[in-house]
Design a protein around this motif. Structure first.
Motif, PDB file in Angstrom:
ATOM      1  N   TYR A 317      54.662 -11.902 -93.581  1.00 33.22           N
ATOM      2  CA  TYR A 317      55.340 -11.296 -94.328  1.00 33.22           C
ATOM      3  C   TYR A 317      55.321 -11.611 -95.945  1.00 33.22           C
ATOM      4  O   TYR A 317      55.274 -10.700 -96.688  1.00 33.22           O
ATOM      5  CB  TYR A 317      56.941 -11.007 -93.930  1.00 33.22           C
ATOM      6  N   SER A 318      55.102 -12.784 -96.110  1.00 34.43           N
ATOM      7  CA  SER A 318      54.800 -13.414 -97.426  1.00 34.43           C
ATOM      8  C   SER A 318      53.741 -12.799 -98.145  1.00 34.43           C
ATOM      9  O   SER A 318      53.685 -12.672 -99.346  1.00 34.43           O
ATOM     10  CB  SER A 318      54.709 -14.994 -97.212  1.00 34.43           C
ATOM     11  N   GLU A 321      54.776  -9.925-100.469  1.00 29.04           N
ATOM     12  CA  GLU A 321      55.424 -10.049-101.665  1.00 29.04           C
ATOM     13  C   GLU A 321      54.788 -10.312-102.883  1.00 29.04           C
ATOM     14  O   GLU A 321      55.461  -9.992-103.712  1.00 29.04           O
ATOM     15  CB  GLU A 321      56.284 -11.277-101.512  1.00 29.04           C
ATOM     16  N   SER A 322      53.446 -10.463-102.718  1.00 30.24           N
ATOM     17  CA  SER A 322      52.768 -10.661-104.102  1.00 30.24           C
ATOM     18  C   SER A 322      51.975  -9.226-104.411  1.00 30.24           C
ATOM     19  O   SER A 322      51.356  -9.334-105.134  1.00 30.24           O
ATOM     20  CB  SER A 322      51.466 -11.577-103.788  1.00 30.24           C
ATOM     21  N   THR A 381      55.236  -1.680 -94.845  1.00 31.74           N
ATOM     22  CA  THR A 381      54.833  -2.469 -96.099  1.00 31.74           C
ATOM     23  C   THR A 381      53.012  -2.312 -95.581  1.00 31.74           C
ATOM     24  O   THR A 381      52.330  -2.274 -96.701  1.00 31.74           O
ATOM     25  CB  THR A 381      55.148  -3.849 -95.883  1.00 31.74           C
ATOM     26  N   SER A 405      57.971  -1.637-101.417  1.00 28.32           N
ATOM     27  CA  SER A 405      59.531  -2.186-101.853  1.00 28.32           C
ATOM     28  C   SER A 405      60.392  -2.055-100.844  1.00 28.32           C
ATOM     29  O   SER A 405      61.410  -2.894-100.625  1.00 28.32           O
ATOM     30  CB  SER A 405      59.940  -1.358-103.062  1.00 28.32           C
ATOM     31  N   THR A 408      59.407  -4.616 -97.909  1.00 28.67           N
ATOM     32  CA  THR A 408      59.563  -5.972 -98.327  1.00 28.67           C
ATOM     33  C   THR A 408      61.186  -6.393 -98.432  1.00 28.67           C
ATOM     34  O   THR A 408      61.629  -7.619 -98.130  1.00 28.67           O
ATOM     35  CB  THR A 408      58.876  -6.296 -99.714  1.00 28.67           C
ATOM     36  N   ASN A 409      61.996  -5.641 -99.074  1.00 31.19           N
ATOM     37  CA  ASN A 409      63.622  -5.762 -99.319  1.00 31.19           C
ATOM     38  C   ASN A 409      64.060  -5.690 -98.030  1.00 31.19           C
ATOM     39  O   ASN A 409      65.228  -6.477 -97.831  1.00 31.19           O
ATOM     40  CB  ASN A 409      63.938  -4.680-100.354  1.00 31.19           C
ATOM     41  N   SER A 412      63.201  -9.081 -96.410  1.00 36.82           N
ATOM     42  CA  SER A 412      63.812 -10.352 -97.052  1.00 36.82           C
ATOM     43  C   SER A 412      65.222 -10.355 -96.688  1.00 36.82           C
ATOM     44  O   SER A 412      65.763 -11.392 -96.513  1.00 36.82           O
ATOM     45  CB  SER A 412      63.491 -10.365 -98.217  1.00 36.82           C
ATOM     46  N   TYR A 443      53.795 -18.229-100.832  1.00 35.81           N
ATOM     47  CA  TYR A 443      53.787 -17.725-102.169  1.00 35.81           C
ATOM     48  C   TYR A 443      52.844 -18.203-103.132  1.00 35.81           C
ATOM     49  O   TYR A 443      52.429 -17.393-103.943  1.00 35.81           O
ATOM     50  CB  TYR A 443      55.252 -17.778-102.635  1.00 35.81           C
TER      51      TYR A 443
END
Length: 492
Positions: A317-318, A321-322, A381, A405, A408-409, A412, A443
């Motif tokens: 998943y990480s 986020e980028s 995603t 968006s 990822t939201n 998280s 990250y």
């Protein structure tokens, strides 16, 4: 010999009541807690808002220093990853008797000073230290401490308070993304760092609003109603055995002996009542409670195979986020203006607010299992990432940004929920700290790795294909969590 006894000093020294068994902290569920909620909302606007403009700043820093793409991305990968290291850093500060309030105020000052120092950076190496490391870790302690403090102020209304505070993340992303391009065009990149320092200095004010809670005395059934509860009554107990006129020596000795026995019997209650009296007017350091709760780590949680599976899922998943780091750069590469690229990221932030509200509705109202939502979020995603290279217009990029968006939201927001469900609340703090640290490391690694991929291929589309493949793998792994929840291996 006459028996003379010393009076009890009503001004007894303060004792750390946070560690005393006869005191406790009760969340007020309101009052000043709503001020803390506002401070948390504004901190969530500032900290994630600062990281949300990494992609916009990346374009300008590449032009300012004319360094390689992989080297420049290190600055923004460090600041993004550092946010997740707030827990260990705060725990270290708590060992030195600092409060969350003090940590936030000092962190805000360091973050502001470091951002201003970044405007004078002569090279990219200096910027890595001043902006990536110093600003990044200063934001981390603020972000962690303010959310912990908010949780201490609310119990019954905690979900509502956290929902309000967390929505600041999307609002901050929207505002910072929209304003950053305007500020850069008017003041330049170095001037932008100075203005950013002024924005980060407000974190000191937000931290000052998070004042520690006061303790409440526990009602113990072992303390009788006849025991002294005030300084005067304690003094009356202590005055027993004072010499009085007109008494025989025999009666004095007898009275002295009785008083010694009474004082001996009352030795245990008296210090307790003294501590209780002082604890009413002394401020507690709520961080001590957090320190005690997070000071141990039950190694049995590593024997849980579903916890390992969850770590593997969030390892994949990480990578998603980028996403926001490369979208502005890709938008400029296909001919869109910098204003349009910043508007895309502003919309990305607004969708984030909607996502945070929507997931609460899906879980609490419709009661969709969290494992299903996690799997759906990773698939969405992954799909949004693989479609980006085919986007050649503003509208299609907005659509892909919205998909990313939402995904990822959703993912998280479910981290702490799934950790608590799989391992139970007893291991929640330690396990969530491990998960957050892992994500923070990734990250830093993922953006740097993708920087090298871009330099080798000179194509941004390869980065998005890489993201999509990793996220799709995470979606496949999440099927194991779905199976575990369906077979009741764990229950929410």
């Amino acid at each position: 010999m006459p028996c003379r006894m010393r009076k009890v000093d009503a001004k007894a020294p303060e004792v750390d009541v946070a560690n005393q068994p006869d005191t406790e902290v009760r969340p007020p569920d309101g009052g000043w807690g709503w001020v803390v909620c506002l401070a948390c909302f504004l901190t969530n606007c500032t900290v994630p808002g600062t990281t949300s403009i990494n992609g916009i700043l990346l374009i300008e820093v590449l032009e300012l220093f004319n360094e390689s793409f992989s080297k420049t991305t290190i600055v923004f990968s460090i600041i993004a990853g550092a946010i997740m290291f707030g827990g260990p850093l705060v725990s270290i500060a708590l060992m030195f008797k600092a409060s969350h309030r003090q940590i936030m105020m000092v962190g805000g000052i360091i973050a502001a000073a470091s951002a201003v120092a970044s405007s004078f950076a002569p090279n990219i190496e200096t910027l890595i230290f001043t902006y990536g490391i110093l600003v990044g870790f200063s934001l981390a302690v603020n972000y962690f401490s303010v959310n912990v403090t908010l949780g201490q102020y609310f119990l019954k209304k905690r979900v509502l308070a956290l929902g309000i505070a967390t929505s600041g993340k999307g609002f901050g992303g929207f505002m910072m993304s929209y304003l950053s391009t305007k500020v850069i065009s008017f003041y330049g990149m170095r001037g932008t760092f100075i203005i950013l320092g002024g924005i980060l200095l407000h974190l000191t004010v937000y931290g000052a609003l998070c004042r520690p809670l006061k303790p409440v005395i526990k009602q113990s059934p072992n303390i009788s109603q006849n025991e002294p509860t005030s300084a005067d009554e304690m003094e009356g107990h202590a005055n027993i055995g004072f010499e009085t006129e007109g008494e025989s020596q025999e009666s004095k000795d007898e009275k002295c002996g009785d008083s010694k026995r009474r004082i001996s019997e009352d030795t245990e209650p008296l210090p307790k009542m003294l501590r209780a009296r002082k604890s009413i007017t002394s401020e507690i350091v709520p961080s001590e409670i957090y320190k005690r709760e997070s000071s141990y780590c039950n190694t049995t949680m590593f024997k849980n195979k579903y916890f390992h599976l969850l770590l593997a899922i969030y390892t994949t998943y990480s990578v998603g986020e980028s996403f926001y780091v490369y979208i502005p750069l890709y938008a400029v590469s296909i001919g869109l203006s910098e204003e349009e690229s910043s508007l895309i990221m502003a919309i990305y932030g607004i969708i984030g607010i909607v996502s945070l509200l929507l997931i609460g509705f899906l879980v609490d109202i419709i009661h969709i299992p969290t494992s299903y939502i996690l799997m759906m979020a990773l698939f969405i995603t992954s799909l949004g990432s693989i479609l980006i290279p085919f986007c050649q217009s503003f509208e299609t990029l907005v659509l892909c940004a919205a998909m990313n968006s939402i995904g990822t939201n959703f993912a998280s927001s479910l981290r702490i929920v799934l950790v608590s469900a799989i391992l139970g609340t007893d291991n929640m703090t330690a396990a969530y700290s491990i998960l957050s640290t892992l994500i923070g490391i990734l990250y830093i690694i993922y953006p740097t790795l993708k920087g090298f991929v871009y330099e080798a291929t000179q194509q941004l589309s390869v980065i998005f294909y890489f993201d999509s493949a990793i996220l799709f793998l995470g979606a496949i792994l999440s099927c194991g969590i779905v199976y575990a929840q369906k077979t009741e291996k764990f229950v929410e």
